[in-house]
Design an enzyme around this catalytic site. Structure first.
Site, PDB file in Angstrom:
ATOM      1  CD  GLU A  98      56.026  29.607   7.405  1.00 52.61           C
ATOM      2  OE1 GLU A  98      57.077  28.941   7.304  1.00 52.61           O
ATOM      3  OE2 GLU A  98      55.780  30.361   8.360  1.00 52.61           O
ATOM      4  CD  GLU A 153      53.557  29.680  11.576  1.00 50.71           C
ATOM      5  OE1 GLU A 153      52.889  28.853  10.908  1.00 50.71           O
ATOM      6  OE2 GLU A 153      54.803  29.663  11.631  1.00 50.71           O
TER       7      GLU A 153
END
Ligand code: CA
Length: 338
Positions: A171, A259
């Site tokens: 991320e 995710e």
């Protein structure tokens, strides 16, 4: 059985067994022997990206649904063979994600041997159980040289296994620009492709994998079998994020949800059942794969296990939290059974 018939039968079994395409058990020709595939990878084999879809070795769209292990640096106890077996066989997962912590104490930057050991334990067990595995460089910063070293080692080890998917940057934060992340990603893709020409590579984007509009405006070109990750937490990210992804997909951007979870982006707070259902329906309608966060036992909503859960499974519902039960039931219902 006559000897000639036996030989013919054995040859038939050999030929069908060696055939890359598995037969459906409900074959139209009743005279064909019933052969079913024993696991997701024996059936679907090498995956690739066709347009915006993830497809299997027969060119048919496939959805991966599974769980992400928690940060390896904090939840390494769950990084074991038996846990993977439980997710494959008991939870019906066709993918697991190894989230190798990069920063923090004992992360890859400090202790690469430990990080690699966590990842290879999961990947080797996924291969053993015939499911797919995502190798996630679970970072919030750019560490180009370390990532190149890591993925060179992983690609060298696993290039011939159809099970493996590379996720090169978990991320990127909202302080990164897409051009920075894009440059990093292109270098990593080239690093991996010099060794492994075909396994799917997942590419992150700024703002914790939510800025798909930036990707759509300036996508990576000249590469194959890459997809872009979107992460969502249903109580925080709502219709606006689905709209943003819809627009990106219209521009030809393939999306993989590596995710996701049902509560706030902190991983805590109440589960938003309405938004979670909206997201699941949207992913199912668009053949978007989804991986749920996370296999851990912290006192927070997104940890699937309670402190009473063992580290290997199988886990009865009484040692799972509400989120763990939701994930187990949803994946169990939606994935093919083997
Ligand atoms: Ca390969």
């Amino acid at each position: 059985m006559k000897t000639t018939n036996l030989i013919i039968s054995l040859l038939l079994i050999f030929v069908l067994g060696a055939n890359t395409a598995c037969k459906n058990s409900n074959s139209k020709n009743n005279k064909e022997p019933e052969i079913t595939c024993s696991n997701p990878v024996s059936k679907h084999g090498q995956l690739c990206v066709d347009g915006i879809k993830l497809v299997d070795k027969n060119g048919e769209a496939i959805m991966l649904r599974g769980v992400s292990f928690g940060w390896s640096i904090w939840w390494a106890q769950f990084y074991n063979q038996d846990a993977v077996k439980t997710f494959a066989q008991d939870w019906n997962c066709n993918v697991v994600r190894a989230a190798m912590g990069v920063e923090h104490d004992n992360g890859y930057l400090q202790n690469p041997a430990f990080g690699e050991e966590c990842v290879t334990t999961i990947v080797d067990a996924a291969i053993e159980n015939g499911i797919y595995a995502i190798i996630d460089f679970h970072s919030h910063g750019i560490y180009l040289e370390q990532a190149k070293t890591f993925f060179t080692r992983m690609a060298t080890k696993y290039k011939d296994y159809p099970n493996v998917i590379y996720e090169i940057y978990n991320e990127p934060l909202n302080t990164h620009t897409w051009s920075e992340v894009k440059a990093y990603s292109e270098e990593l893709i080239n690093t991996i492709r010099a060794i492994d020409q075909n396994n799917v590579i997942l590419v992150g984007c700024p703002s914790w994998d939510q800025d798909l509009h930036l990707v759509a405006a300036d996508p990576i070109v000249g590469q194959t079998n890459i997809m872009y990750t979107m992460h969502f937490y249903a109580a925080t990210h709502k219709q606006w994020l689905r709209d943003r992804c819809d627009a990106a997909m219209k521009e030809g951007i393939p999306i993989f949800v590596s995710e996701c979870a049902s509560m706030e982006a902190t991983g805590d707070g109440p589960i938003d059942h309405v938004e979670w259902t909206e997201f699941v329906n949207w992913m199912e309608n668009n053949d978007i794969s989804w991986v749920c966060w996370s296999v851990s036992a912290k006192d927070e909503t997104c940890s699937m296990m309670t402190a009473q859960a063992n580290f290997t499974g199988p886990w009865e519902n009484d040692v799972l939290k509400e989120w763990g039960i939701m994930v187990k039931e949803a994946i169990g219902e939606k994935n093919e059974k083997y």
